[in-house]
Design a protein around this motif. Structure first.
Motif, mmCIF file in Angstrom:
data_model
loop_
_atom_site.group_PDB
_atom_site.id
_atom_site.type_symbol
_atom_site.label_atom_id
_atom_site.label_comp_id
_atom_site.label_asym_id
_atom_site.label_seq_id
_atom_site.Cartn_x
_atom_site.Cartn_y
_atom_site.Cartn_z
ATOM 1 N N LEU A 58 0.848 -1.189 0.000
ATOM 2 C CA LEU A 58 0.000 0.000 0.000
ATOM 3 C C LEU A 58 0.880 1.234 0.000
ATOM 4 O O LEU A 58 2.104 1.146 0.201
ATOM 5 N N GLY A 59 0.269 2.366 -0.244
ATOM 6 C CA GLY A 59 1.055 3.594 -0.235
ATOM 7 C C GLY A 59 0.217 4.798 -0.588
ATOM 8 O O GLY A 59 -0.983 4.697 -0.886
ATOM 9 N N ILE A 60 0.872 5.944 -0.537
ATOM 10 C CA ILE A 60 0.298 7.211 -0.980
ATOM 11 C C ILE A 60 1.069 7.625 -2.227
ATOM 12 O O ILE A 60 2.284 7.812 -2.181
ATOM 13 N N ALA A 61 0.357 7.746 -3.348
ATOM 14 C CA ALA A 61 1.003 7.999 -4.640
ATOM 15 C C ALA A 61 0.537 9.324 -5.235
ATOM 16 O O ALA A 61 -0.462 9.903 -4.808
ATOM 17 N N LYS A 104 1.526 15.810 6.019
ATOM 18 C CA LYS A 104 0.712 17.025 6.161
ATOM 19 C C LYS A 104 -0.091 17.319 4.898
ATOM 20 O O LYS A 104 -0.159 18.467 4.430
ATOM 21 N N LEU A 105 -0.723 16.297 4.346
ATOM 22 C CA LEU A 105 -1.589 16.503 3.193
ATOM 23 C C LEU A 105 -2.889 17.172 3.613
ATOM 24 O O LEU A 105 -3.329 17.054 4.756
ATOM 25 N N PHE A 162 -2.199 16.910 -1.981
ATOM 26 C CA PHE A 162 -3.028 15.721 -2.041
ATOM 27 C C PHE A 162 -2.215 14.534 -2.532
ATOM 28 O O PHE A 162 -1.136 14.678 -3.103
ATOM 29 N N GLY A 163 -2.742 13.335 -2.272
ATOM 30 C CA GLY A 163 -2.157 12.099 -2.759
ATOM 31 C C GLY A 163 -3.235 11.040 -2.801
ATOM 32 O O GLY A 163 -4.350 11.246 -2.318
ATOM 33 N N GLU A 164 -2.907 9.883 -3.400
ATOM 34 C CA GLU A 164 -3.904 8.821 -3.576
ATOM 35 C C GLU A 164 -3.490 7.564 -2.823
ATOM 36 O O GLU A 164 -2.360 7.087 -2.962
ATOM 37 N N VAL A 209 -13.268 8.530 -4.218
ATOM 38 C CA VAL A 209 -13.612 8.982 -2.872
ATOM 39 C C VAL A 209 -12.498 9.894 -2.362
ATOM 40 O O VAL A 209 -11.377 9.881 -2.882
ATOM 41 N N GLY A 210 -12.805 10.675 -1.333
ATOM 42 C CA GLY A 210 -11.809 11.569 -0.769
ATOM 43 C C GLY A 210 -12.021 11.795 0.711
ATOM 44 O O GLY A 210 -13.121 11.606 1.236
#
Length: 205
Positions: free
Chosen positions: A91-94, A135-136, A102-104, A181-182
């Motif tokens: 998993l991760g933030i991309a 800090k997104l 922002f990131g996904e 989604v967000g």
């Protein structure tokens, strides 16, 4: 305290039963094996599945994650079992934007470890990492409209649906519509107390 540390140098995040850490080159065989035994479940949803035909392919992926981490674009982690150190999935933030903050969030769990709340536990840790360490302002996620397991997980985490993108990804030989989604930072703040109670964690630099 934590905010003074560079997220690039996070070595490990731990919860009760699992831990997350950046992948290293020696993980290539284990990552490939987990993908290989999970192909039936991954094939409908993950566009990258056909590109992982050997441990060399996963090694290439691991090298890429290391480059993108240094550039602060992606923060990918492996999930591992706390007692056995078995690789459980990724998993991760991309796609992080420093300007727009922002990131996904993306995730997958190996087939033989489904239904153990691994994805939920790991995703809670990644939301903490995204909002408290990077800090997104916003974390996005998406799932194929037919992937009810992932959609239900996103709802459980507290994401809000923002729309459906038609023919969003070409996976397994066909186009798929995806639910987007967000979660905003003030929304995350409302869930933080519950997350802290449900998934106690610690972070190691």
């Amino acid at each position: 305290m934590m905010q003074n540390h560079d997220p690039k140098y996070v070595k490990r995040m731990e919860a009760e039963r699992i831990y997350l850490r950046p992948l290293i080159r020696s993980d290539a065989e284990d990552v490939y094996h987990a993908i290989d035994i999970s192909r039936k479940e991954l094939k409908p949803w993950m566009f990258w599945e056909p590109d992982t035909k050997s441990p060399e392919d996963t090694l290439t992926y691991i090298k890429r994650t290391q480059v993108l981490r240094r550039k602060r674009i992606n923060y990918d982690f492996g999930m591992f079992d706390m007692s056995s150190c078995q690789y459980l999935g990724g998993l991760g933030i991309a796609g992080i934007s420093a300007l727009h903050r922002f990131g996904e969030l993306g995730y997958w769990v190996r087939t033989d470890r489904h239904r153990e709340k691994i994805a939920y536990t790991a995703s809670v840790m990644m939301l903490r990492f995204a909002f408290e360490i990077i800090k997104l302002h916003k974390v996005r996620s998406r799932a194929n409209v037919a992937n009810t397991v992932s959609i239900n997980l996103q709802r459980k985490l507290g994401f809000r649906q923002e729309g459906v993108s038609r023919d969003d990804l070409y996976v397994n030989g066909k186009w798929g519509d995806h639910v987007y989604v967000g979660m905003l930072e003030d929304e995350y703040a409302k869930y933080k107390k519950n997350f802290d109670r449900e998934v106690p964690w610690r972070i190691i630099y």
